[in-house]
Design a protein around this motif. Structure first.
Motif, PDB file in Angstrom:
ATOM      1  N   SER A 276      -4.712  73.412 -25.119  1.00  0.00           N
ATOM      2  CA  SER A 276      -3.332  73.432 -25.398  1.00  0.00           C
ATOM      3  C   SER A 276      -3.230  72.764 -27.240  1.00  0.00           C
ATOM      4  CB  SER A 276      -3.126  72.116 -25.008  1.00  0.00           C
ATOM      5  OG  SER A 276      -3.255  70.782 -25.407  1.00  0.00           O
ATOM      6  N   ALA A 277      -4.471  72.163 -27.739  1.00  0.00           N
ATOM      7  CA  ALA A 277      -4.965  72.547 -28.934  1.00  0.00           C
ATOM      8  C   ALA A 277      -6.475  72.862 -29.764  1.00  0.00           C
ATOM      9  CB  ALA A 277      -4.548  71.215 -29.122  1.00  0.00           C
ATOM     10  N   SER A 278      -6.089  73.229 -31.008  1.00  0.00           N
ATOM     11  CA  SER A 278      -7.248  73.736 -31.577  1.00  0.00           C
ATOM     12  C   SER A 278      -8.214  72.905 -31.784  1.00  0.00           C
ATOM     13  CB  SER A 278      -6.974  74.853 -32.517  1.00  0.00           C
ATOM     14  OG  SER A 278      -8.009  75.590 -32.702  1.00  0.00           O
ATOM     15  N   ILE A 279      -9.573  72.692 -31.566  1.00  0.00           N
ATOM     16  CA  ILE A 279     -10.675  71.814 -32.161  1.00  0.00           C
ATOM     17  C   ILE A 279     -11.405  72.048 -32.633  1.00  0.00           C
ATOM     18  CG2 ILE A 279     -11.758  69.952 -31.899  1.00  0.00           C
ATOM     19  CD1 ILE A 279     -10.351  69.663 -29.448  1.00  0.00           C
ATOM     20  N   GLY A 280     -11.735  72.397 -33.596  1.00  0.00           N
ATOM     21  CA  GLY A 280     -12.831  72.877 -34.763  1.00  0.00           C
ATOM     22  C   GLY A 280     -13.711  71.715 -34.593  1.00  0.00           C
ATOM     23  N   ASN A 281     -14.626  72.407 -34.069  1.00  0.00           N
ATOM     24  CA  ASN A 281     -15.875  71.126 -34.223  1.00  0.00           C
ATOM     25  C   ASN A 281     -17.725  71.927 -34.966  1.00  0.00           C
ATOM     26  OD1 ASN A 281     -18.089  69.524 -33.101  1.00  0.00           O
ATOM     27  ND2 ASN A 281     -18.227  69.823 -31.302  1.00  0.00           N
ATOM     28  N   HIS A 282     -17.547  71.760 -36.019  1.00  0.00           N
ATOM     29  CA  HIS A 282     -18.531  72.182 -36.795  1.00  0.00           C
ATOM     30  C   HIS A 282     -19.588  71.423 -37.402  1.00  0.00           C
ATOM     31  CE1 HIS A 282     -15.378  75.612 -36.957  1.00  0.00           C
ATOM     32  NE2 HIS A 282     -14.733  75.113 -37.397  1.00  0.00           N
ATOM     33  N   ILE A 283     -20.885  72.549 -37.264  1.00  0.00           N
ATOM     34  CA  ILE A 283     -22.367  71.277 -37.825  1.00  0.00           C
ATOM     35  C   ILE A 283     -23.363  72.232 -38.620  1.00  0.00           C
ATOM     36  CG2 ILE A 283     -24.010  69.738 -37.250  1.00  0.00           C
ATOM     37  CD1 ILE A 283     -22.835  69.265 -34.520  1.00  0.00           C
ATOM     38  N   PHE A 284     -23.801  71.977 -39.948  1.00  0.00           N
ATOM     39  CA  PHE A 284     -24.569  72.247 -40.331  1.00  0.00           C
ATOM     40  C   PHE A 284     -25.629  70.865 -40.270  1.00  0.00           C
ATOM     41  CE2 PHE A 284     -26.901  71.855 -44.467  1.00  0.00           C
ATOM     42  CZ  PHE A 284     -26.874  72.965 -44.605  1.00  0.00           C
ATOM     43  N   ARG A 285     -26.612  71.462 -40.101  1.00  0.00           N
ATOM     44  CA  ARG A 285     -28.519  70.702 -39.598  1.00  0.00           C
ATOM     45  C   ARG A 285     -28.786  70.663 -41.160  1.00  0.00           C
ATOM     46  NH1 ARG A 285     -28.103  68.386 -34.322  1.00  0.00           N
ATOM     47  NH2 ARG A 285     -26.503  69.601 -33.538  1.00  0.00           N
ATOM     48  N   ALA A 286     -29.966  70.353 -41.591  1.00  0.00           N
ATOM     49  CA  ALA A 286     -31.128  70.630 -42.264  1.00  0.00           C
ATOM     50  C   ALA A 286     -31.942  69.189 -42.074  1.00  0.00           C
ATOM     51  CB  ALA A 286     -31.098  70.670 -43.729  1.00  0.00           C
ATOM     52  N   ASN A 287     -33.238  69.849 -42.112  1.00  0.00           N
ATOM     53  CA  ASN A 287     -35.101  68.952 -41.689  1.00  0.00           C
ATOM     54  C   ASN A 287     -35.803  68.983 -42.283  1.00  0.00           C
ATOM     55  OD1 ASN A 287     -36.829  68.963 -39.156  1.00  0.00           O
ATOM     56  ND2 ASN A 287     -35.978  66.894 -40.287  1.00  0.00           N
ATOM     57  N   PRO A 288     -35.780  68.478 -43.934  1.00  0.00           N
ATOM     58  CA  PRO A 288     -37.242  69.183 -44.550  1.00  0.00           C
ATOM     59  C   PRO A 288     -37.989  68.280 -43.945  1.00  0.00           C
ATOM     60  CG  PRO A 288     -34.978  67.734 -45.338  1.00  0.00           C
ATOM     61  CD  PRO A 288     -34.709  68.093 -44.255  1.00  0.00           C
ATOM     62  N   TYR A 289     -38.815  69.004 -43.906  1.00  0.00           N
ATOM     63  CA  TYR A 289     -40.511  67.914 -42.968  1.00  0.00           C
ATOM     64  C   TYR A 289     -41.967  67.781 -44.252  1.00  0.00           C
ATOM     65  CZ  TYR A 289     -41.666  72.201 -40.903  1.00  0.00           C
ATOM     66  OH  TYR A 289     -41.802  73.790 -41.329  1.00  0.00           O
ATOM     67  N   ILE A 290     -42.946  67.171 -43.803  1.00  0.00           N
ATOM     68  CA  ILE A 290     -44.095  67.319 -44.520  1.00  0.00           C
ATOM     69  C   ILE A 290     -45.136  66.967 -43.353  1.00  0.00           C
ATOM     70  CG2 ILE A 290     -43.925  64.919 -45.676  1.00  0.00           C
ATOM     71  CD1 ILE A 290     -46.037  66.768 -48.110  1.00  0.00           C
ATOM     72  N   LYS A 291     -45.570  67.526 -43.314  1.00  0.00           N
ATOM     73  CA  LYS A 291     -46.940  67.106 -42.221  1.00  0.00           C
ATOM     74  C   LYS A 291     -47.935  67.685 -42.487  1.00  0.00           C
ATOM     75  CE  LYS A 291     -44.147  69.902 -38.649  1.00  0.00           C
ATOM     76  NZ  LYS A 291     -43.430  71.019 -37.271  1.00  0.00           N
ATOM     77  N   LEU A 292     -48.600  66.591 -42.017  1.00  0.00           N
ATOM     78  CA  LEU A 292     -49.926  66.501 -42.076  1.00  0.00           C
ATOM     79  C   LEU A 292     -50.766  66.457 -41.315  1.00  0.00           C
ATOM     80  CD1 LEU A 292     -52.515  65.883 -44.048  1.00  0.00           C
ATOM     81  CD2 LEU A 292     -52.507  63.468 -44.159  1.00  0.00           C
ATOM     82  N   GLN A 293     -51.761  67.478 -41.507  1.00  0.00           N
ATOM     83  CA  GLN A 293     -52.674  68.043 -39.753  1.00  0.00           C
ATOM     84  C   GLN A 293     -54.236  67.501 -39.737  1.00  0.00           C
ATOM     85  OE1 GLN A 293     -51.506  71.178 -37.323  1.00  0.00           O
ATOM     86  NE2 GLN A 293     -53.476  71.077 -35.856  1.00  0.00           N
ATOM     87  N   GLY A 294     -54.522  66.163 -39.198  1.00  0.00           N
ATOM     88  CA  GLY A 294     -56.735  66.792 -39.691  1.00  0.00           C
ATOM     89  C   GLY A 294     -56.971  67.124 -38.579  1.00  0.00           C
ATOM     90  N   GLU A 295     -58.324  66.607 -38.481  1.00  0.00           N
ATOM     91  CA  GLU A 295     -58.733  67.073 -37.118  1.00  0.00           C
ATOM     92  C   GLU A 295     -58.359  66.786 -35.937  1.00  0.00           C
ATOM     93  OE1 GLU A 295     -63.237  67.042 -38.271  1.00  0.00           O
ATOM     94  OE2 GLU A 295     -63.679  68.587 -40.058  1.00  0.00           O
TER      95      GLU A 295
END
Length: 553
Positions: A276-295
């Protein structure tokens, strides 16, 4: 020494010398008539031989001890251009190779047809181009219908899809076009009155067209950058003209630098819901990261940036921190994290979980403000894996199903803030290709802000399945689900909280392969015959059995 012994010693020496000289006289020689005192015999004295080297044969040059020059003799080689064989030994006997039978190509296509009680009908068809993993295409179709003993207790589902895959030199492409249709009735049955809530239940039907595409960079030893792109779109509608359209684009970039991975995950989701009504449900996502992996460890630091826009607008910022440290390499690893996110609400997801929705349900995203978790995971051998995790979540606007006051056989969506504490555990066992088993348990505690309970959400749930393959001819499988009691609300006419009993659903099946292409199967669902309710007023059918034929080609 005493001197009076000298005369005797001298006399003994003279006599010994005389005897020796007499013994050396040649017997053939005769005495002469010469006067006494003259020599009458020739005496020859023999001595041991001592060789003496003449001066002319001597080397009069002394060796030079300081010379280090090595003597290099000239050598000549005659290289043969063929291998010499020793034929004097007994050679090993060579087995006569057997003629190998042609290996039949794998059967990539199959068809299935089955019938059962409760007017159950099952049909499946799967077609594929072949075993080439680099280039595949195919189509599949499924149909299932069932009718219970209650008025309009009917279900039917149809699925149709076309898919393709191509592995190129540097990238892999995947694509799928599909259609899904699920139809049922609002057959809500009241145990108090012993009949359906409405004498003539209305029909509900959900139809969904889907389109998926994916581009993935193939593996390289030292790539300059890793990336992937993905697109998902769907068009959904129900029998009462509710519609939902969605387009989601997502991807990631990752750069490896020494022990670091630097990258970003991003997505854009455009969803429009119309009733009966119009719903706009929009999403923008950004996930910047830095990963450190050792032994011996992994550490990831990042943030989740989420922008909601459309009917409502809101910007959210959450931490994204995760870590892993092995305590017994390859066998046990402890892990933990502190994150947050936006859990998107859609009509499509709600109808999949509960198809008996009312019209004009509210759409509101849940905000997972805090998610703190930690646990242990690992392997105990090649075929045994496990995971155990504790978590605490703080969620705003968590979605809940609740029966409508006027049409109690239908469900609305309500939202409430909650604090959830839980335990999750998983176990997986695989013994070669013969036996496999998986199990999962969830234990949750809900602390709601306004609502009395987390409606229809169990605090304990256990699921497990096992599969046994006997001589590649007979396959047995089983599945069990244990669901703890839940709570709902009914109106009489005031709202009353009711308890929905816990249940155990056990199913099992068998499939026998006859002459590689033909097979028969048998499937029994809800073996205990419990007509339990997952949602209020909707009991399941009892024991139902399906049997049929398989054909592979």
């Amino acid at each position: 020494m005493k001197l009076n012994h000298i005369p005797y010693t001298l006399s003994f020496s003279v006599l010994l010398f005389a005897a020796t000289s007499y013994a050396q006289v040649k017997p053939e020689e005769k005495k002469t008539d010469k006067p006494t005192g003259a020599l009458t015999e020739e005496i020859v004295v023999e001595r041991p031989y001592k060789p003496v080297l003449a001066d002319a044969a001597k080397i009069r040059r002394s060796p030079d001890l300081n010379s280090t020059k090595a003597l290099k003799s000239k050598q000549n080689y005659s290289i043969l251009n063929r291998k010499l064989e020793l034929n004097s030994e007994i050679r090993q006997l060579q087995a006569q190779p057997l003629s190998q039978a042609a290996v039949p190509p794998p059967l990539a296509n199959y068809a299935k047809l089955g019938l059962g009680n409760f007017s159950t009908g099952l049909a499946e068809l799967y077609l594929n181009t072949g075993a080439d993993e680099g280039l595949q295409a195919g189509v599949f179709a499924k149909h299932l219908n069932q009718e219970g003993s209650l008025t309009k207790q009917q279900f039917s589902r149809q699925e149709l899809g076309i898919f393709g895959k191509s592995v190129l030199d540097k990238i892999t492409l995947n694509g799928e076009l599909g259609f899904d249709r699920y139809a049922s009735y609002y057959y809500g049955f009241s145990a108090d009155s012993g009949k359906t809530i409405h004498a003539n239940p209305e029909k509900q039907r959900y139809s969904t067209f889907t389109l998926k595409g994916e581009l993935i960079k193939n593996y390289e030893e030292n790539p300059p950058v890793d990336y992937a792109l993905k697109a998902d779109a769907y068009l959904m509608s129900d029998k009462f003209n509710a519609k939902e359209n969605s387009l989601a684009l997502s991807g990631f970039l990752n750069k490896v630098w020494k022990q670091f991975n630097i990258g970003v995950n991003t997505s854009l989701d455009i969803t429009q819901t119309k009733d009966s009504a119009s719903i706009g449900n929009h999403i923008f996502r950004a996930n910047p990261y830095i990963k450190l992996q050792g032994e011996t460890y992994k550490l990831a630091l990042g943030v989740n940036l989420v922008q909601e826009f459309g009917t409502n607008s809101r910007f959210n910022f959450f931490p994204a921190i995760t870590a892993e440290i092995p305590i017994v390499p390859e066998f046990a690893t402890v892990f933990g994290g502190f994150t947050g996110n936006i859990n998107k609400s859609t009509l499509r997801e709600f109808s999949r979980e509960n198809p008996y929705l009312n019209q004009n349900v509210g759409i509101q995203n849940a905000v997972e403000k805090t998610n703190i978790y930690g646990g242990i995971k690992g392997n105990a051998g090649a075929g045994f894996g496990y995971k155990a995790m504790l978590f605490y979540k703080k969620i705003n606007d968590m979605a809940l199903f609740r029966n409508d006051r006027d049409r109690q056989e239908r469900f609305n969506m309500i939202y409430d803030d909650a604090k959830v504490t839980g335990l999750e555990g998983e176990v997986s066992v695989k013994i070669s290709e013969t036996v496999s088993w998986q199990g999962k348990v969830n234990i949750n505690t809900y602390n709601m802000d306004i609502q009395e309970k987390a409606w229809f959400m169990p605090e304990f749930r256990l699921s497990s399945n096992a599969r046994v393959n006997i001589k590649k001819k007979l396959t047995l499988d089983g599945e069990i689900v244990v669901n703890d009691q839940t709570y709902g609300v009914k109106y009489n006419p005031d709202p009353v909280m009711v308890k929905i009993k816990s249940y155990v659903d056990f199913s099992a099946g068998a499939e026998y392969l006859y002459k590689e292409k033909y097979g028969i199967f048998l499937r029994a669902n809800n073996i205990f015959g419990n007509k339990y309710e997952r949602y209020l007023y909707y009991p399941k059918v009892g024991l139902n059995v399906i049997a049929g034929l398989n054909y592979s080609f």
